[in-house]
Design an enzyme around this catalytic site. Structure first.
Site, PDB file in Angstrom:
ATOM      1  N   ASN A  77      20.606  -7.545 -37.425  1.00 14.88           N
ATOM      2  CA  ASN A  77      21.101  -6.574 -38.395  1.00 14.88           C
ATOM      3  C   ASN A  77      20.047  -5.478 -38.492  1.00 14.88           C
ATOM      4  O   ASN A  77      18.981  -5.686 -39.084  1.00 14.88           O
ATOM      5  CB  ASN A  77      21.329  -7.244 -39.757  1.00 14.88           C
ATOM      6  CG  ASN A  77      21.839  -6.278 -40.813  1.00 14.88           C
ATOM      7  OD1 ASN A  77      21.456  -5.117 -40.843  1.00 14.88           O
ATOM      8  ND2 ASN A  77      22.687  -6.762 -41.702  1.00 14.88           N
ATOM      9  N   GLU A 136      25.417  -3.785 -39.080  1.00 16.95           N
ATOM     10  CA  GLU A 136      25.049  -2.681 -39.961  1.00 16.95           C
ATOM     11  C   GLU A 136      24.483  -1.494 -39.185  1.00 16.95           C
ATOM     12  O   GLU A 136      23.428  -0.953 -39.520  1.00 16.95           O
ATOM     13  CB  GLU A 136      24.068  -3.133 -41.049  1.00 16.95           C
ATOM     14  CG  GLU A 136      24.752  -3.806 -42.230  1.00 16.95           C
ATOM     15  CD  GLU A 136      23.940  -3.743 -43.507  1.00 16.95           C
ATOM     16  OE1 GLU A 136      24.234  -2.855 -44.330  1.00 16.95           O
ATOM     17  OE2 GLU A 136      23.027  -4.569 -43.663  1.00 16.95           O
ATOM     18  N   ASP A 142      24.985 -11.596 -38.877  1.00 12.10           N
ATOM     19  CA  ASP A 142      24.514 -11.718 -40.250  1.00 12.10           C
ATOM     20  C   ASP A 142      25.615 -12.419 -41.030  1.00 12.10           C
ATOM     21  O   ASP A 142      26.636 -11.819 -41.354  1.00 12.10           O
ATOM     22  CB  ASP A 142      24.215 -10.329 -40.813  1.00 12.10           C
ATOM     23  CG  ASP A 142      23.807 -10.367 -42.282  1.00 12.10           C
ATOM     24  OD1 ASP A 142      23.778 -11.465 -42.879  1.00 12.10           O
ATOM     25  OD2 ASP A 142      23.547  -9.283 -42.841  1.00 12.10           O
ATOM     26  N   ASN A 173      25.352 -13.779 -44.056  1.00 15.40           N
ATOM     27  CA  ASN A 173      25.217 -13.691 -45.509  1.00 15.40           C
ATOM     28  C   ASN A 173      25.457 -15.037 -46.188  1.00 15.40           C
ATOM     29  O   ASN A 173      26.001 -15.115 -47.295  1.00 15.40           O
ATOM     30  CB  ASN A 173      26.141 -12.609 -46.075  1.00 15.40           C
ATOM     31  CG  ASN A 173      25.464 -11.252 -46.133  1.00 15.40           C
ATOM     32  OD1 ASN A 173      24.319 -11.137 -46.574  1.00 15.40           O
ATOM     33  ND2 ASN A 173      26.148 -10.220 -45.670  1.00 15.40           N
ATOM     34  N   ASP A 230      20.802 -15.070 -40.747  1.00 14.37           N
ATOM     35  CA  ASP A 230      21.200 -14.557 -39.431  1.00 14.37           C
ATOM     36  C   ASP A 230      21.251 -15.745 -38.472  1.00 14.37           C
ATOM     37  O   ASP A 230      20.226 -16.374 -38.195  1.00 14.37           O
ATOM     38  CB  ASP A 230      20.208 -13.497 -38.957  1.00 14.37           C
ATOM     39  CG  ASP A 230      20.135 -12.338 -39.938  1.00 14.37           C
ATOM     40  OD1 ASP A 230      20.915 -11.390 -39.780  1.00 14.37           O
ATOM     41  OD2 ASP A 230      19.308 -12.409 -40.869  1.00 14.37           O
ATOM     42  N   ASP A 233      15.459  -4.879 -42.984  1.00 14.58           N
ATOM     43  CA  ASP A 233      15.101  -6.032 -43.811  1.00 14.58           C
ATOM     44  C   ASP A 233      15.419  -7.352 -43.112  1.00 14.58           C
ATOM     45  O   ASP A 233      15.077  -8.422 -43.625  1.00 14.58           O
ATOM     46  CB  ASP A 233      15.763  -5.974 -45.192  1.00 14.58           C
ATOM     47  CG  ASP A 233      17.236  -5.618 -45.154  1.00 14.58           C
ATOM     48  OD1 ASP A 233      17.767  -5.304 -44.071  1.00 14.58           O
ATOM     49  OD2 ASP A 233      17.883  -5.653 -46.225  1.00 14.58           O
ATOM     50  N   HIS A 234      16.043  -7.289 -41.934  1.00 21.12           N
ATOM     51  CA  HIS A 234      16.349  -8.475 -41.127  1.00 21.12           C
ATOM     52  C   HIS A 234      15.478  -8.504 -39.870  1.00 21.12           C
ATOM     53  O   HIS A 234      15.108  -7.455 -39.333  1.00 21.12           O
ATOM     54  CB  HIS A 234      17.809  -8.470 -40.665  1.00 21.12           C
ATOM     55  CG  HIS A 234      18.805  -8.591 -41.766  1.00 21.12           C
ATOM     56  ND1 HIS A 234      19.516  -9.746 -42.012  1.00 21.12           N
ATOM     57  CD2 HIS A 234      19.243  -7.689 -42.686  1.00 21.12           C
ATOM     58  CE1 HIS A 234      20.344  -9.551 -43.024  1.00 21.12           C
ATOM     59  NE2 HIS A 234      20.190  -8.313 -43.453  1.00 21.12           N
TER      60      HIS A 234
END
Length: 255
Positions: free
Chosen positions: A7, A34, A145, A147, A217, A246-247
């Site tokens: 991501n 993303e 991802d 989530n 992930d 942030d990943h």
């Protein structure tokens, strides 16, 4: 064969990071989430110069998915068949005989909200689709991802990330387990791993420096691919770079 999920949290911002990382890690297939780019702005020319062909589905500002591969992708599917959704969260393709499904799973906002209910409906639709894909493509990998942190050990603080919290709620984890029960395996857990290994850290509160993360992930491999898995992990290095996503990339290597 190295297959990666990342991501990137805006390909417009993170393209130099992606180019640097492709050159260093040399994966064969990369599933991105993303990208946050309309298709007309996708940097397929720049990625071709790096040796990768691209298939993608994007939209302005939000969402967006792509599959990069050294070998041309075939039989591309955008979106979940039969599930009406304007959000660009899903792309699938076949690369070298391997069926790849790239997911950017709905976040869900908070337990009990409309977005949470949408997430559970979305996951139900993914389950039905993956079940059909497995019947036609035994060599299948579902990655992205998600989530969802699969277990307590995939969170930095299980007391906070409990069964009533978004990303770790009972219904979300049950949906992931139903997906795994189709005959998929979490590649990361096929191998010994360090404790407190995460793939996402909040930008706030020095989350990465303090390792306040989650492993959301995932790379899920079919039963036929399980025996071909030789390694799996998370590459934290790109998270240390300037203006990072942030990943961090999650990867699996197949023999």
């Amino acid at each position: 064969m190295k297959i990666i999920s990342w991501n990137v949290n805006s390909l417009n911002v993170r393209l130099p990071h992606l180019q640097q990382w492709l050159a260093a890690f040399a994966p064969d297939v990369v599933a991105l989430q993303e990208t946050k780019l309309e298709d007309s702005r996708f940097p397929d020319t720049a990625l071709a110069e790096a040796g990768y062909r691209s298939v993608f589905a994007g939209q302005k500002t939000y969402n967006g998915v792509a599959i990069l591969s050294r070998e041309a992708a075939q039989d591309v599917q955008i979106g979940i068949p039969g599930f009406e959704d304007e959000q660009k969260r899903v792309i699938a393709a076949t690369v070298g005989g391997l069926r790849i499904i790239d997911l950017y799973v709905v976040n869900g906002q908070d337990v009990g909200t409309d977005k949470y209910a949408y997430k559970l409906r979305w996951l139900d639709a993914v389950h039905a689709w993956v079940q059909d894909e497995l019947s036609r493509h035994p060599d299948l990998i579902v990655l992205g991802d998600f989530n969802i942190a699969p277990e307590a050990r995939d969170t930095h603080d299980p007391a906070v990330w409990n069964d009533s919290h978004i990303l770790t709620s009972t219904a979300e984890r049950d949906a992931l387990q139903r997906l795994l029960s189709l005959g998929l395996h979490d590649a990361f857990r096929l191998f010994p791993q360090e404790e407190n290994a995460f793939s996402w850290w909040d930008y706030r509160q020095a989350g990465f420096r303090r390792n306040l993360g989650l492993r959301i992930d995932l790379t899920l491999v079919s039963e036929s691919l399980r025996a071909r898995c030789v390694a799996a992990g998370i590459d934290r290095e790109p998270r240390t770079w300037d203006r990072p996503s942030d990943h961090a990339p999650a990867w699996v290597e197949l023999a």
